[in-house]
Design an enzyme around this catalytic site. Structure first.
Site, PDB file in Angstrom:
ATOM      1  N   ARG A  90     -10.353   0.381   7.873  1.00  0.00           N
ATOM      2  CA  ARG A  90      -9.866  -0.963   8.167  1.00  0.00           C
ATOM      3  C   ARG A  90     -10.944  -1.850   8.777  1.00  0.00           C
ATOM      4  NH1 ARG A  90      -4.140   0.095   8.419  1.00  0.00           N
ATOM      5  NH2 ARG A  90      -2.931  -1.799   8.779  1.00  0.00           N
ATOM      6  N   ARG A  92      11.754  -5.165   5.198  1.00  0.00           N
ATOM      7  CA  ARG A  92      11.283  -3.803   4.943  1.00  0.00           C
ATOM      8  C   ARG A  92      11.955  -2.804   5.879  1.00  0.00           C
ATOM      9  NH1 ARG A  92       5.049  -1.932   5.202  1.00  0.00           N
ATOM     10  NH2 ARG A  92       5.138  -2.398   7.421  1.00  0.00           N
ATOM     11  N   LYS A 133       0.820  -1.214   0.000  1.00  0.00           N
ATOM     12  CA  LYS A 133       0.000   0.000   0.000  1.00  0.00           C
ATOM     13  C   LYS A 133       0.851   1.259   0.000  1.00  0.00           C
ATOM     14  CE  LYS A 133      -2.261  -0.980   3.861  1.00  0.00           C
ATOM     15  NZ  LYS A 133      -1.728  -2.290   4.272  1.00  0.00           N
ATOM     16  N   ARG A 158      10.532  -1.038  11.267  1.00  0.00           N
ATOM     17  CA  ARG A 158       9.419  -0.832  12.191  1.00  0.00           C
ATOM     18  C   ARG A 158       9.386  -1.903  13.262  1.00  0.00           C
ATOM     19  NH1 ARG A 158       4.168   0.170   8.620  1.00  0.00           N
ATOM     20  NH2 ARG A 158       3.311  -1.216  10.204  1.00  0.00           N
TER      21      ARG A 158
END
Ligand code: ADP
Ligand code: ZN
Length: 218
Positions: free
Chosen positions: A90, A129, A15, A162
């Site tokens: 969501r 990531r 996204k 993260r």
């Protein structure tokens, strides 16, 4: 097509990456609820500590709180030309809140792009990531590396991993998606707004596909 768009998809569906390509192309504002939440959490305020309890465990923040945040954000001047919502709605109640907010602003929703992806691909992507501490732009150490190691191509910010991108938390976030967010696919299908975008390891594929959709470039 209205200028307000939604990107829907499991964690790691791509996204944020799609948003980073699409928003400059369409000159609309990228609104990521995950980024907004991480900003409040980084501030260390009492609210931030409360939010961190949900986010770090892979659960959703209560609809009420998110709804208020989005309502404030969408009414702002920099959102007038259109927004790309990434990570919101969501849940079905959030989708209903959004309808109300957009109706109040007299803005029709243009389309909902659904990025489909399976759990194995999600894990493969998220464990590698990193994202920019400053602007939030995501990178993948193998598929989409930055030009200079550890540094954001766009703003020179530091790239960090993260805290919720650990395998155990990724599985929990994926399960939360399947339970709470997946019903939105049928919700938007019924409104004829859903456009499915196939998963690919080349981020450019999703971007090209979306830019070719009728009405998107106007
Ligand atoms: P991802 O889609 O990769 O999980 P996000 O950055 O969109 O990442 O979201 C990170 C976390 O922030 C979620 O796991 C959830 O805890 C919280 N969050 C983000 N958006 C929402 C939302 N609309 N409603 C509730 N919680 C949210
Ligand atoms: Zn950056």
């Amino acid at each position: 097509m209205g200028k307000d768009l939604i990107i829907l998809g499991a964690p790691g569906a791509g996204k944020g990456t799609l948003a980073a390509g699409l928003c400059p192309a369409l000159q609309i504002k990228h609104i990521s609820t995950g980024d907004l939440l991480r900003e409040v959490i980084a501030s260390g305020s009492a609210l931030g500590q409360e939010l961190n309890g949900y986010v770090s465990s892979g659960a959703l923040v209560p609809d009420e709180l998110i709804g208020r945040m989005i309502k404030d954000r969408l009414g702002a001047e920099d959102c007038k030309a259109g927004v790309l919502l990434d990570g919101f709605p969501r849940t079905i109640p959030q989708a209903e809140m959004l309808e109300e907010i957009l109706a109040g602003l007299q803005r029709p929703l243009g389309a909902v792009f659904y990025l489909s992806v399976d759990l194995e691909r999600v894990i493969r992507r998220l464990v590698s990531r990193v994202s920019c501490q400053q602007c939030g732009r995501p990178y993948h150490l193998v598929n989409l590396p930055p030009k200079a190691s550890g540094v954001c191509d766009d703003c020179g910010g530091q790239l960090i991993q993260r805290e919720d991108d650990k395998e155990e938390t990724i599985r929990k976030r994926y399960a939360t998606f399947m339970e709470k967010t997946r019903p939105l696919i049928a919700f938007y299908q019924a409104k004829k707004l859903l456009v499915e975008v196939a998963a690919s390891d080349n981020p450019q594929d999703a971007l090209n596909f979306v830019l070719q959709q009728p009405g998107v470039q106007q």
